[in-house]
Design a protein around this motif. Structure first.
Motif, PDB file in Angstrom:
ATOM      1  N   GLN A 207       0.921  -1.095   0.065  1.00 25.51           N
ATOM      2  CA  GLN A 207      -0.094   0.025   0.050  1.00 25.51           C
ATOM      3  C   GLN A 207       0.749   1.238  -0.019  1.00 25.51           C
ATOM      4  O   GLN A 207       0.391   2.217  -0.059  1.00 25.51           O
ATOM      5  CB  GLN A 207      -0.880  -0.080   1.215  1.00 25.51           C
ATOM      6  N   ASN A 208       2.033   0.962   0.054  1.00 26.23           N
ATOM      7  CA  ASN A 208       3.200   2.180   0.208  1.00 26.23           C
ATOM      8  C   ASN A 208       2.600   3.454   1.173  1.00 26.23           C
ATOM      9  O   ASN A 208       2.412   4.387   0.854  1.00 26.23           O
ATOM     10  CB  ASN A 208       3.119   3.110  -1.320  1.00 26.23           C
ATOM     11  N   THR A 209       2.815   2.699   2.481  1.00 28.39           N
ATOM     12  CA  THR A 209       2.438   3.807   3.757  1.00 28.39           C
ATOM     13  C   THR A 209       3.378   3.117   4.837  1.00 28.39           C
ATOM     14  O   THR A 209       3.938   2.085   4.609  1.00 28.39           O
ATOM     15  CB  THR A 209       1.092   3.356   4.314  1.00 28.39           C
ATOM     16  N   GLN A 211       3.851   3.720   9.259  1.00 25.70           N
ATOM     17  CA  GLN A 211       3.179   4.418  10.475  1.00 25.70           C
ATOM     18  C   GLN A 211       4.522   4.091  11.557  1.00 25.70           C
ATOM     19  O   GLN A 211       5.150   3.221  11.643  1.00 25.70           O
ATOM     20  CB  GLN A 211       2.106   3.480  11.108  1.00 25.70           C
ATOM     21  N   SER A 227      -1.255   6.026   9.474  1.00 21.62           N
ATOM     22  CA  SER A 227      -0.558   5.482   8.502  1.00 21.62           C
ATOM     23  C   SER A 227      -0.026   6.809   7.571  1.00 21.62           C
ATOM     24  O   SER A 227      -1.219   7.539   7.018  1.00 21.62           O
ATOM     25  CB  SER A 227      -1.237   4.440   7.829  1.00 21.62           C
ATOM     26  N   SER A 229       1.217   8.222   3.656  1.00 24.14           N
ATOM     27  CA  SER A 229       1.539   7.798   2.397  1.00 24.14           C
ATOM     28  C   SER A 229       3.231   7.940   2.273  1.00 24.14           C
ATOM     29  O   SER A 229       3.522   9.021   2.221  1.00 24.14           O
ATOM     30  CB  SER A 229       0.838   8.483   1.350  1.00 24.14           C
ATOM     31  N   ASN A 230       3.923   6.871   1.528  1.00 26.13           N
ATOM     32  CA  ASN A 230       5.299   7.129   1.284  1.00 26.13           C
ATOM     33  C   ASN A 230       5.601   5.988   0.317  1.00 26.13           C
ATOM     34  O   ASN A 230       5.363   5.065   0.383  1.00 26.13           O
ATOM     35  CB  ASN A 230       6.134   7.003   2.454  1.00 26.13           C
TER      36      ASN A 230
END
Length: 285
Positions: A207-209, A211, A227, A229-230
């Motif tokens: 998911q490209n996240t 935390q 979470s 986005s990255n």
């Protein structure tokens, strides 16, 4: 919904509940020469200056046990850079403006991109050396995930005067996102001089996240962000150590800019491991 991630394993062996896909915690009976072996938990060749062994750059810190080393009867380790910490990647031109000494998982211990696929939590603790202080007029990368094609870093933990900044966070730990997207600041905390700062980075590579969980000393990790986005694509390799950038480097950070002589600087690490968090498990203490 957030409780999905809060599986607290304080009194139970981690190995019973969490699947550890890479364990970089240093066994209590380890010898420095182990880090030069092909069977080392860390790559014995990268990243360091030429003609130097990791056993010459490392020291054990037996009396200062980090949060996640306690569970495994493991010990902390100190890594040092000096004037000879000049890396020449693959026989290419040496990075004369940078001083580097970094431990990375031995490829034999992290096959099939096991640390950079699915949902994983990276654990580590970090502490300044009481005897070999950093020169915070420089920027230091201390933990980062570098893409397999070397075209950028998906995450970077830095301290000191970040390149292009006014140095306002020079005494902090700053976690930055993907360098190809501008390296957005994801989280900042004080770099405590006398205690370990502990991190748990929950990364969802599908998911490209990311935390962020963090604590100080022997306190359990606490959720610090939602979470975020990255871009985590590109697989790659984790680095733990000191990558000291020059001041005023211009465009060629690797080969221009100023590095003073007489460098002798260290950082202490503990509790390095990566667990599988696909089922929502993250070890907090």
């Amino acid at each position: 919904m957030l409780a999905h991630y809060f599986v607290l394993l304080t009194s139970i062996s981690v190995s019973t509940w969490a699947t550890i896909v890479f364990d970089g915690r240093v066994p209590g009976d380890a010898a420095l020469a182990d880090f030069d072996s092909l069977d080392s938990i860390f790559d014995p060749e990268f990243t360091k200056g030429e003609s130097v062994l990791f056993s010459e750059l490392l020291a054990f810190v037996d009396d200062d046990v980090s949060l996640f080393d306690q569970q495994a009867s493991a010990k902390s380790i100190e890594i040092t850079i000096d004037d000879d910490s000049i890396f020449a990647p693959g026989g290419a031109a040496p990075q004369t403006a940078v001083r580097r000494a970094e431990l990375s998982p031995n490829p034999a211990q992290s096959v099939d991109n096991v640390t950079t696929t699915g949902v994983k939590t990276l654990h580590f603790s970090i502490k300044p050396s009481p005897e070999r202080a950093l020169n915070v007029s420089h920027e230091y990368l201390m933990v980062f995930l570098e893409r397999a094609d070397f075209a950028g870093n998906q995450i970077s933990l830095k301290t000191g005067t970040l390149l292009g900044s006014d140095g306002a966070t020079k005494n902090d730990l700053v976690l930055l996102g993907n360098s190809n997207d501008g390296g957005e600041t994801l989280f900042t905390t004080a770099f405590e001089p006398d205690d370990f700062t502990n991190f748990g980075l929950l990364m969802d590579f599908d998911q490209n996240t990311i935390q962020i969980f963090q604590s100080t000393g022997t306190d359990a990790l606490v959720q610090q962000t939602e979470s975020l986005s990255n871009d985590l694509s590109g697989n790659g390799q984790l680095h733990f150590g000191l990558n000291k950038n020059p001041t005023d480097p211009g465009e060629d950070v690797l080969r221009s800019g100023f590095q003073e002589s007489g460098i002798l600087e260290s950082i202490i690490y503990g509790g390095i491991y990566v667990e599988d968090s696909a089922d929502g498990t993250i070890t907090l203490a």
